[in-house]
Design an enzyme around this catalytic site. Sequence first.
Site, PDB file in Angstrom:
ATOM      1  CE  LYS A 188      47.189  32.399  40.482  1.00  0.00           C
ATOM      2  NZ  LYS A 188      47.264  33.798  40.072  1.00  0.00           N
TER       3      LYS A 188
HETATM    4  C1  PLP Z   1      48.108  35.057  40.230  1.00  0.00           C
HETATM    5  C2  PLP Z   1      47.580  36.244  40.926  1.00  0.00           C
HETATM    6  C3  PLP Z   1      47.532  37.521  40.352  1.00  0.00           C
HETATM    7  C4  PLP Z   1      48.177  37.835  39.046  1.00  0.00           C
HETATM    8  O1  PLP Z   1      47.739  37.009  38.027  1.00  0.00           O
HETATM    9  P1  PLP Z   1      48.460  37.031  36.612  1.00  0.00           P
HETATM   10  O2  PLP Z   1      47.409  36.489  35.702  1.00  0.00           O
HETATM   11  O3  PLP Z   1      49.655  36.133  36.738  1.00  0.00           O
HETATM   12  O4  PLP Z   1      48.832  38.419  36.290  1.00  0.00           O
HETATM   13  C5  PLP Z   1      46.931  38.533  41.052  1.00  0.00           C
HETATM   14  N1  PLP Z   1      46.413  38.341  42.284  1.00  0.00           N
HETATM   15  C6  PLP Z   1      46.464  37.129  42.876  1.00  0.00           C
HETATM   16  C7  PLP Z   1      45.851  36.967  44.227  1.00  0.00           C
HETATM   17  C8  PLP Z   1      47.067  36.056  42.225  1.00  0.00           C
HETATM   18  O5  PLP Z   1      47.147  34.869  42.826  1.00  0.00           O
END
Ligand code: PLP
Length: 386
Positions: A188
């Site tokens: 991210k």
């Molecule tokens: C990555 C992601 C999540 C979950 O994130 P984590 O921190 O890995 O639990 C939830 N929603 C979206 C749209 C994502 O891309």
Amino acid sequence: MIPYGRQDITEADIQAVVDVLRSDFLTQGPAVPAFEQAVTDYCGAQYSVAVNSATSALHIACLALGVGPGDWVWTSPITFVASANCALYCGAQVDFVDIDPRTHNLSVERLTRKLAYAEKTAQLPRVVIPVHLGGQPCDMAGIHALGERYGFQIIEDASHAIGGRYKGERIGNCRYSDITVFSFHPVKIITTAEGGMALTNDAQLAKRLRLLRSHGITRDAADMTHAPDGPWYHQQIDLGFNYRMTDLQAALGLSQMQRLDEFVTKRHGIARRYDELLSGLPLVTPWQHPDSYSGLHLYVIRLKLAEIRKSHCSVFETLRAAGVGVNLHYIPVYRQPYYERMDFKVGHCPEAERYYAEAISLPMYPGMTDGQQDRVVSALRAALVQ
Ligand SMILES: *Cc1c(COP(=O)(O)O)cnc(C)c1O
């Protein structure tokens, strides 16, 4: 293999984590509140609650808003499964609103129609979870206006979107939502390894999120059923979880926050270069809504399959074989076997299914070099024309 996304870690990031390792607290020390403060200040929200993942943040966000058995939660089919699973954790039911063909975000037009129908059948949602796919914000003003009219609450899944703006204001300020959630997974925009955060402008919601993050235990005498038995005393007044973020993670996050704007600027540079290099090829490059500035977590192209002689899958395989780590964000959630068992059928969201048949996420991360990007483009060109 050129990955589709990866973290950007400097010596300063490493030192920030090492400093915590040499300090008194590995968890629940000063770094978590400092990271929370940095994110609330940046986004212009009132409160933030750091947790161990965005999945956890989505779960306690639903609980804090009172989601439970008998409730409906609606989200986009083009998202990571966590955006829908959070409602199931609470015993609620999930449904999906088809996407806009240009932004690939939950379509406000579809939402409007679905709400009118749900009102007649008394199945209005309690919560709607718009997802800012690839960092491009949803039409939040439109969704918010529908929330006022139909009485649902809003959780923004902004896992892709920290650093972006909507109508000139930072995503995460919760102007159009009750709670906004960020993810700090390594692919991210900024990372804490695993980690997430829930932001809100509502003091009561913030309090409930904090309680649920840590077992439902309070040390605040004002919230107890009777005066504390002594200085050791705490009370469990709700059923919560251990969803806490560590100080090691928060120190990394705080250090990463200093480069957040730089990361997003670099992503925009890479996207502009892709736009130029890919023009003329039989594909659609990402469309950017003029009222927003995307965090640009993803660069998603759609193949014009009628103009090429290869299948979506073979283009994908050719790229992977050429060392280009392309990916697909996402398989429509209701096409997952776990959801199909809830009786979702092919064709439930036709626009989402069309997207799934054509989309490819090209590699995109702040440290990507021009040379790497040129390799991606020439591999793609070869895959499309051969
Ligand atoms: C990555 C992601 C999540 C979950 O994130 P984590 O921190 O890995 O639990 C939830 N929603 C979206 C749209 C994502 O891309």
